[in-house]
Design a protein around this motif. Structure first.
Motif, PDB file in Angstrom:
ATOM      1  N   SER A 128       0.812  -1.224   0.000  1.00  0.00           N
ATOM      2  CA  SER A 128       0.000   0.000   0.000  1.00  0.00           C
ATOM      3  C   SER A 128       0.843   1.271   0.000  1.00  0.00           C
ATOM      4  CB  SER A 128      -0.929   0.017   1.222  1.00  0.00           C
ATOM      5  OG  SER A 128      -0.197   0.329   2.400  1.00  0.00           O
ATOM      6  N   VAL A 129       2.153   1.162   0.163  1.00  0.00           N
ATOM      7  CA  VAL A 129       3.013   2.347   0.235  1.00  0.00           C
ATOM      8  C   VAL A 129       2.999   3.054  -1.121  1.00  0.00           C
ATOM      9  CG1 VAL A 129       5.349   3.205   0.632  1.00  0.00           C
ATOM     10  CG2 VAL A 129       4.473   1.294   1.997  1.00  0.00           C
ATOM     11  N   LYS A 130       2.554   4.307  -1.102  1.00  0.00           N
ATOM     12  CA  LYS A 130       2.453   5.115  -2.323  1.00  0.00           C
ATOM     13  C   LYS A 130       3.104   6.475  -2.083  1.00  0.00           C
ATOM     14  CE  LYS A 130      -0.522   2.231  -4.405  1.00  0.00           C
ATOM     15  NZ  LYS A 130      -0.045   0.953  -4.037  1.00  0.00           N
ATOM     16  N   HIS A 131       3.934   6.899  -3.031  1.00  0.00           N
ATOM     17  CA  HIS A 131       4.537   8.227  -2.962  1.00  0.00           C
ATOM     18  C   HIS A 131       3.559   9.238  -3.542  1.00  0.00           C
ATOM     19  CE1 HIS A 131       8.473   6.871  -1.595  1.00  0.00           C
ATOM     20  NE2 HIS A 131       8.192   5.776  -2.293  1.00  0.00           N
ATOM     21  N   LEU A 154       4.501  10.119   1.633  1.00  0.00           N
ATOM     22  CA  LEU A 154       3.996   8.821   1.212  1.00  0.00           C
ATOM     23  C   LEU A 154       2.816   8.440   2.075  1.00  0.00           C
ATOM     24  CD1 LEU A 154       5.043   6.467   3.418  1.00  0.00           C
ATOM     25  CD2 LEU A 154       7.179   6.857   2.253  1.00  0.00           C
ATOM     26  N   THR A 155       1.974   7.569   1.560  1.00  0.00           N
ATOM     27  CA  THR A 155       0.851   7.052   2.326  1.00  0.00           C
ATOM     28  C   THR A 155       1.068   5.558   2.532  1.00  0.00           C
ATOM     29  OG1 THR A 155      -0.466   6.685   0.327  1.00  0.00           O
ATOM     30  CG2 THR A 155      -0.799   8.770   1.496  1.00  0.00           C
ATOM     31  N   VAL A 156       0.560   5.060   3.634  1.00  0.00           N
ATOM     32  CA  VAL A 156       0.714   3.649   3.970  1.00  0.00           C
ATOM     33  C   VAL A 156      -0.459   3.224   4.850  1.00  0.00           C
ATOM     34  CG1 VAL A 156       2.230   4.177   5.943  1.00  0.00           C
ATOM     35  CG2 VAL A 156       2.271   1.887   4.928  1.00  0.00           C
ATOM     36  N   ASP A 160       5.675  12.332   6.181  1.00  0.00           N
ATOM     37  CA  ASP A 160       6.663  13.257   5.633  1.00  0.00           C
ATOM     38  C   ASP A 160       8.007  12.759   6.152  1.00  0.00           C
ATOM     39  OD1 ASP A 160       8.426  15.323   5.098  1.00  0.00           O
ATOM     40  OD2 ASP A 160       7.080  16.903   5.800  1.00  0.00           O
ATOM     41  N   CYS A 161       8.668  11.935   5.348  1.00  0.00           N
ATOM     42  CA  CYS A 161       9.903  11.283   5.789  1.00  0.00           C
ATOM     43  C   CYS A 161      11.026  12.286   6.036  1.00  0.00           C
ATOM     44  CB  CYS A 161      10.346  10.239   4.766  1.00  0.00           C
ATOM     45  SG  CYS A 161       9.180   8.860   4.614  1.00  0.00           S
ATOM     46  N   LYS A 162      11.109  13.317   5.206  1.00  0.00           N
ATOM     47  CA  LYS A 162      12.180  14.311   5.331  1.00  0.00           C
ATOM     48  C   LYS A 162      12.114  15.035   6.674  1.00  0.00           C
ATOM     49  CE  LYS A 162      14.077  18.420   3.141  1.00  0.00           C
ATOM     50  NZ  LYS A 162      13.886  19.437   2.114  1.00  0.00           N
ATOM     51  N   LEU A 166       8.500   2.882  14.490  1.00  0.00           N
ATOM     52  CA  LEU A 166       8.704   1.607  13.798  1.00  0.00           C
ATOM     53  C   LEU A 166       8.226   1.691  12.352  1.00  0.00           C
ATOM     54  CD1 LEU A 166       7.535  -0.903  16.567  1.00  0.00           C
ATOM     55  CD2 LEU A 166       9.893  -0.465  15.807  1.00  0.00           C
ATOM     56  N   LEU A 167       7.062   2.313  12.150  1.00  0.00           N
ATOM     57  CA  LEU A 167       6.535   2.486  10.805  1.00  0.00           C
ATOM     58  C   LEU A 167       7.452   3.385   9.976  1.00  0.00           C
ATOM     59  CD1 LEU A 167       4.229   1.942   8.790  1.00  0.00           C
ATOM     60  CD2 LEU A 167       3.068   3.953   9.746  1.00  0.00           C
ATOM     61  N   TYR A 168       7.900   4.474  10.563  1.00  0.00           N
ATOM     62  CA  TYR A 168       8.800   5.407   9.884  1.00  0.00           C
ATOM     63  C   TYR A 168      10.064   4.674   9.398  1.00  0.00           C
ATOM     64  CZ  TYR A 168      12.215   9.201   9.395  1.00  0.00           C
ATOM     65  OH  TYR A 168      13.182  10.047   8.932  1.00  0.00           O
ATOM     66  N   LYS A 169      10.667   3.895  10.269  1.00  0.00           N
ATOM     67  CA  LYS A 169      11.886   3.168   9.913  1.00  0.00           C
ATOM     68  C   LYS A 169      11.639   2.118   8.831  1.00  0.00           C
ATOM     69  CE  LYS A 169      14.320   3.842  14.266  1.00  0.00           C
ATOM     70  NZ  LYS A 169      14.850   3.211  15.482  1.00  0.00           N
ATOM     71  N   ALA A 170      10.429   1.589   8.794  1.00  0.00           N
ATOM     72  CA  ALA A 170      10.115   0.537   7.812  1.00  0.00           C
ATOM     73  C   ALA A 170       9.825   1.105   6.420  1.00  0.00           C
ATOM     74  CB  ALA A 170       8.910  -0.281   8.283  1.00  0.00           C
ATOM     75  N   VAL A 171       9.226   2.293   6.328  1.00  0.00           N
ATOM     76  CA  VAL A 171       8.767   2.767   5.019  1.00  0.00           C
ATOM     77  C   VAL A 171       9.524   3.983   4.486  1.00  0.00           C
ATOM     78  CG1 VAL A 171       6.446   1.838   5.361  1.00  0.00           C
ATOM     79  CG2 VAL A 171       6.910   4.222   5.944  1.00  0.00           C
ATOM     80  N   CYS A 172      10.214   4.694   5.345  1.00  0.00           N
ATOM     81  CA  CYS A 172      10.933   5.878   4.869  1.00  0.00           C
ATOM     82  C   CYS A 172      12.340   5.489   4.425  1.00  0.00           C
ATOM     83  CB  CYS A 172      10.993   6.941   5.957  1.00  0.00           C
ATOM     84  SG  CYS A 172       9.403   7.754   6.214  1.00  0.00           S
ATOM     85  N   PRO A 173      12.767   6.022   3.270  1.00  0.00           N
ATOM     86  CA  PRO A 173      14.098   5.676   2.747  1.00  0.00           C
ATOM     87  C   PRO A 173      15.221   6.266   3.588  1.00  0.00           C
ATOM     88  CG  PRO A 173      12.947   7.203   1.257  1.00  0.00           C
ATOM     89  CD  PRO A 173      12.037   6.900   2.398  1.00  0.00           C
TER      90      PRO A 173
END
Length: 112
Positions: free
Chosen positions: A51-54, A60-62, A76-78, A105-112
């Motif tokens: 479901s991860v969409k930029h 991104l949304t998840v 907002d990963c930045k 935990l979610l941030y670490k999993a989906v943010c580059p």
């Protein structure tokens, strides 16, 4: 006689539950759920990797889920911020800092 009736009722409830679970599984067949956290009581916090969409806004949304429901996050990963777009307590205008816990935990999993 009462025992037989109870067994029949329990079996019917099991069948109904299995049928409902089968529908939910078929509905989520395209999902790729990853468990991020599980308590000793079996409660889980998971996200759907598929479901991860930029977005156009460099976010991104998840989709996530817990025992209490599903939630759609925008991250907002930045700037290490997030907000809930859908689910209990969602407010599209309220960004919050990611400072720990399940959100971290979610941030670490989906943010580059």
């Amino acid at each position: 006689m009462k025992t037989h009736l109870r067994v029949t009722i329990v079996m019917c409830l099991i069948c109904i539950g299995a049928f409902s679970w089968g529908l939910a599984s078929a509905e989520a067949a395209g999902a790729d759920w990853k468990v991020l956290q599980q308590s000793t009581y079996g409660d889980t916090f998971s996200y759907d990797a598929s479901s991860v969409k930029h977005t156009e806004n460099n976010t991104l949304t998840v989709l996530t889920k817990t025992q209490s429901g599903q939630y759609l996050y925008e991250m907002d990963c930045k700037n290490k911020k997030a907000r809930l777009l859908e689910g209990a307590g969602a407010s599209q205008s309220v960004w919050f800092n990611i400072t720990g816990g399940e959100d971290e935990l979610l941030y670490k999993a989906v943010c580059p």
